[in-house]
Design a protein around this motif. Structure first.
Motif, mmCIF file in Angstrom:
data_model
loop_
_atom_site.group_PDB
_atom_site.id
_atom_site.type_symbol
_atom_site.label_atom_id
_atom_site.label_comp_id
_atom_site.label_asym_id
_atom_site.label_seq_id
_atom_site.Cartn_x
_atom_site.Cartn_y
_atom_site.Cartn_z
ATOM 1 N N VAL B 18 13.998 -10.017 27.630
ATOM 2 C CA VAL B 18 14.999 -9.144 28.264
ATOM 3 C C VAL B 18 15.918 -9.969 29.166
ATOM 4 O O VAL B 18 17.146 -9.815 29.146
ATOM 5 C CB VAL B 18 14.289 -8.029 29.066
ATOM 6 N N ILE B 19 15.312 -10.859 29.956
ATOM 7 C CA ILE B 19 16.103 -11.695 30.872
ATOM 8 C C ILE B 19 17.031 -12.611 30.072
ATOM 9 O O ILE B 19 18.234 -12.711 30.356
ATOM 10 C CB ILE B 19 15.170 -12.509 31.792
ATOM 11 N N LEU B 20 16.479 -13.280 29.066
ATOM 12 C CA LEU B 20 17.292 -14.207 28.269
ATOM 13 C C LEU B 20 18.405 -13.464 27.524
ATOM 14 O O LEU B 20 19.545 -13.951 27.454
ATOM 15 C CB LEU B 20 16.410 -14.962 27.262
ATOM 16 N N VAL B 64 24.457 -19.507 22.396
ATOM 17 C CA VAL B 64 23.862 -19.440 21.053
ATOM 18 C C VAL B 64 22.492 -20.113 21.018
ATOM 19 O O VAL B 64 21.619 -19.703 20.252
ATOM 20 C CB VAL B 64 24.786 -20.037 19.968
ATOM 21 N N THR B 65 22.290 -21.119 21.880
ATOM 22 C CA THR B 65 20.967 -21.749 21.928
ATOM 23 C C THR B 65 19.927 -20.771 22.462
ATOM 24 O O THR B 65 18.855 -20.591 21.873
ATOM 25 C CB THR B 65 21.003 -23.013 22.811
ATOM 26 N N LEU B 66 20.262 -20.139 23.594
ATOM 27 C CA LEU B 66 19.332 -19.154 24.158
ATOM 28 C C LEU B 66 19.152 -17.981 23.192
ATOM 29 O O LEU B 66 18.039 -17.484 23.000
ATOM 30 C CB LEU B 66 19.847 -18.648 25.509
ATOM 31 N N GLY B 67 20.266 -17.570 22.587
ATOM 32 C CA GLY B 67 20.194 -16.463 21.634
ATOM 33 C C GLY B 67 19.316 -16.799 20.439
ATOM 34 O O GLY B 67 18.551 -15.953 19.964
ATOM 35 N N ALA B 68 19.416 -18.038 19.988
ATOM 36 C CA ALA B 68 18.597 -18.451 18.847
ATOM 37 C C ALA B 68 17.118 -18.445 19.211
ATOM 38 O O ALA B 68 16.259 -18.048 18.402
ATOM 39 C CB ALA B 68 19.021 -19.842 18.376
ATOM 40 N N VAL B 69 16.803 -18.867 20.442
ATOM 41 C CA VAL B 69 15.401 -18.865 20.888
ATOM 42 C C VAL B 69 14.850 -17.440 20.865
ATOM 43 O O VAL B 69 13.755 -17.173 20.341
ATOM 44 C CB VAL B 69 15.293 -19.460 22.313
ATOM 45 N N ALA B 71 16.042 -14.893 19.190
ATOM 46 C CA ALA B 71 16.039 -14.377 17.817
ATOM 47 C C ALA B 71 14.826 -14.891 17.038
ATOM 48 O O ALA B 71 14.199 -14.144 16.281
ATOM 49 C CB ALA B 71 17.333 -14.786 17.108
ATOM 50 N N LEU B 72 14.491 -16.165 17.253
ATOM 51 C CA LEU B 72 13.346 -16.722 16.531
ATOM 52 C C LEU B 72 12.043 -16.061 16.978
ATOM 53 O O LEU B 72 11.150 -15.832 16.160
ATOM 54 C CB LEU B 72 13.282 -18.240 16.742
ATOM 55 N N THR B 73 11.926 -15.742 18.282
ATOM 56 C CA THR B 73 10.711 -15.041 18.727
ATOM 57 C C THR B 73 10.657 -13.637 18.124
ATOM 58 O O THR B 73 9.579 -13.122 17.858
ATOM 59 C CB THR B 73 10.641 -14.937 20.266
ATOM 60 N N CYS B 74 11.832 -13.040 17.904
ATOM 61 C CA CYS B 74 11.862 -11.720 17.253
ATOM 62 C C CYS B 74 11.414 -11.830 15.800
ATOM 63 O O CYS B 74 10.589 -11.046 15.327
ATOM 64 C CB CYS B 74 13.263 -11.112 17.314
ATOM 65 N N LEU B 75 11.972 -12.828 15.098
ATOM 66 C CA LEU B 75 11.644 -12.978 13.684
ATOM 67 C C LEU B 75 10.173 -13.362 13.497
ATOM 68 O O LEU B 75 9.531 -12.927 12.543
ATOM 69 C CB LEU B 75 12.541 -14.035 13.040
ATOM 70 N N ALA B 76 9.653 -14.178 14.425
ATOM 71 C CA ALA B 76 8.255 -14.597 14.320
ATOM 72 C C ALA B 76 7.316 -13.464 14.705
ATOM 73 O O ALA B 76 6.168 -13.427 14.269
ATOM 74 C CB ALA B 76 8.005 -15.802 15.217
ATOM 75 N N GLY B 77 7.790 -12.532 15.503
ATOM 76 C CA GLY B 77 6.926 -11.471 16.008
ATOM 77 C C GLY B 77 7.231 -10.094 15.471
ATOM 78 O O GLY B 77 6.835 -9.743 14.357
ATOM 79 N N PRO B 78 7.986 -9.316 16.234
ATOM 80 C CA PRO B 78 8.081 -7.889 15.916
ATOM 81 C C PRO B 78 9.035 -7.505 14.804
ATOM 82 O O PRO B 78 9.044 -6.346 14.407
ATOM 83 C CB PRO B 78 8.549 -7.274 17.239
ATOM 84 N N ALA B 79 9.857 -8.415 14.305
ATOM 85 C CA ALA B 79 10.852 -8.009 13.302
ATOM 86 C C ALA B 79 10.170 -7.345 12.110
ATOM 87 O O ALA B 79 9.097 -7.769 11.688
ATOM 88 C CB ALA B 79 11.644 -9.221 12.826
ATOM 89 N N GLY B 80 10.784 -6.308 11.582
ATOM 90 C CA GLY B 80 10.214 -5.640 10.423
ATOM 91 C C GLY B 80 10.416 -4.142 10.429
ATOM 92 O O GLY B 80 10.955 -3.585 9.475
ATOM 93 N N PRO B 81 9.993 -3.447 11.498
ATOM 94 C CA PRO B 81 10.133 -1.995 11.501
ATOM 95 C C PRO B 81 11.596 -1.542 11.445
ATOM 96 O O PRO B 81 12.473 -2.210 11.992
ATOM 97 C CB PRO B 81 9.499 -1.582 12.831
ATOM 98 N N LEU B 82 11.823 -0.417 10.796
ATOM 99 C CA LEU B 82 13.168 0.141 10.702
ATOM 100 C C LEU B 82 13.249 1.502 11.386
ATOM 101 O O LEU B 82 14.211 2.243 11.209
ATOM 102 C CB LEU B 82 13.592 0.262 9.245
ATOM 103 N N SER B 83 12.229 1.840 12.117
ATOM 104 C CA SER B 83 12.282 3.058 12.912
ATOM 105 C C SER B 83 11.583 2.777 14.248
ATOM 106 O O SER B 83 10.709 1.912 14.301
ATOM 107 C CB SER B 83 11.589 4.211 12.191
ATOM 108 N N PRO B 84 11.934 3.427 15.328
ATOM 109 C CA PRO B 84 12.979 4.444 15.420
ATOM 110 C C PRO B 84 14.386 3.857 15.205
ATOM 111 O O PRO B 84 14.522 2.655 14.981
ATOM 112 C CB PRO B 84 12.809 4.975 16.840
ATOM 113 N N THR B 85 15.379 4.727 15.327
ATOM 114 C CA THR B 85 16.760 4.326 15.046
ATOM 115 C C THR B 85 17.183 3.135 15.891
ATOM 116 O O THR B 85 17.911 2.255 15.418
ATOM 117 C CB THR B 85 17.708 5.514 15.318
ATOM 118 N N ARG B 86 16.720 3.099 17.119
ATOM 119 C CA ARG B 86 17.071 1.986 18.004
ATOM 120 C C ARG B 86 16.662 0.648 17.383
ATOM 121 O O ARG B 86 17.438 -0.321 17.409
ATOM 122 C CB ARG B 86 16.355 2.154 19.365
#
Lengths: 141, 144
Positions: B18-20, B64-69, B71-86
């Motif tokens: 959240v902070i990053l 973009v460096t911080l954003g990539a960090v 994003a990679l934690t998202c892809l390695a972790g919680p990415a996948g669900p398509l609900s809820p809409t948020r």
């Protein structure tokens, strides 16, 4: 766009000092572009792959709460006092079962792992990693 | 990976993200201001276009460096669900930012032409970061 010719000159003057450096950086620039392209492809691929893997999440059994799609299922479970409730993480993300006011905290439950809780009172709980995940356990009257 | 990241953040991985993410969003706003100065659309901040270009470049790389960090934690972790809409919207915004960054870097570093499109690409990028922020940080704050 008014002023565009001047703008081009301005940009050119700004970048002129870097011209030689930019030439040297060119392969790195291509590599960075390729990195973003790879991530642009990887994101939907990861999501699609995990959707395919996770879409078969089984429904919750008796006294079982399944974590899937960033939700607790069921969101309200009615159990007898003293029952054991099993929380199973069938999601692709780690979750917690936390009711801070009651001192209940499962810690991080990674995908494929579970947590067992003995229920002696009604419990409103959340996942601290995904605060929108909220559910409750009620005692059968 | 997620277990490791949770460990080094004291089980506060989401708070760190959240902070990053907020820092990245703030830097994206800074980028807009300095790009406007660079493109001579605005006289604010009151520095030369060359200086604005340098600041834009440095803060952009940091963003973009911080954003990539994150994003990679998202892809390695919680990415996948398509609900809820948020969550669905967050996935769309996140993927869109990757695509827009690919286009921007292709214009800047590979094609070396089409510079007139950069303001539109930059605007889209800022809106993408705004969407990411709104579908994560805003939810994190309002859920507490």
């Amino acid at each position: 766009m008014p002023g565009l010719p001047e703008l081009r000159l301005d940009l050119a003057s700004c970048m002129a000092q870097d011209t030689e450096v930019e030439k040297v950086r060119h392969p790195a620039g291509i590599a960075v572009t390729a990195l973003w392209a790879a991530l642009a492809v990887a994101a939907p691929v990861v999501i699609a792959e995990r959707q395919a893997r996770g879409s078969g999440a089984p429904p919750a059994g008796r006294n079982t709460v399944v974590m899937a799609q960033i939700t607790f299922r069921p969101s309200t479970l009615v159990v007898d006092k003293g029952s054991h409730v099993l929380f199973v993480n069938k999601d692709v993300a780690p979750h917690t079962v936390t009711a801070a006011s009651l001192g209940i905290d499962s810690g991080v439950i990674n995908p494929g792992k579970g947590f067992r809780l003995v229920v002696n009172q009604a419990v409103d709980y959340v996942c601290t990693i995904h605060p929108s995940m909220k559910a409750k356990l009620l005692l059968r009257a | 990976m997620v277990r490791f990241l949770n460990g080094i953040t004291g089980n506060n991985l989401l708070l760190y993200k959240v902070i990053l993410t907020s820092i990245v969003f703030a830097l994206a706003g800074v980028q807009v201001f300095f790009a406007a100065r660079l493109w001579d659309v605005s006289s604010f901040p009151p520095i030369s276009a060359a200086s604005a270009a340098r600041v834009h470049r440095v803060s952009g790389r940091l963003a973009v460096t911080l954003g990539a960090v994150v994003a990679l934690t998202c892809l390695a972790g919680p990415a996948g669900p398509l609900s809820p809409t948020r969550v669905l919207l967050h996935s769309i915004f996140g993927t869109a930012v990757f695509v827009i960054l690919t286009v921007k870097f292709a214009v800047l570093k590979v094609l070396r032409s089409g510079g007139n499109a950069l303001p539109y690409i930059g605007t889209a990028l800022f809106l993408g970061f705004a969407g990411i922020w709104a579908t994560t940080v805003a939810d994190y704050v309002t859920s507490r």
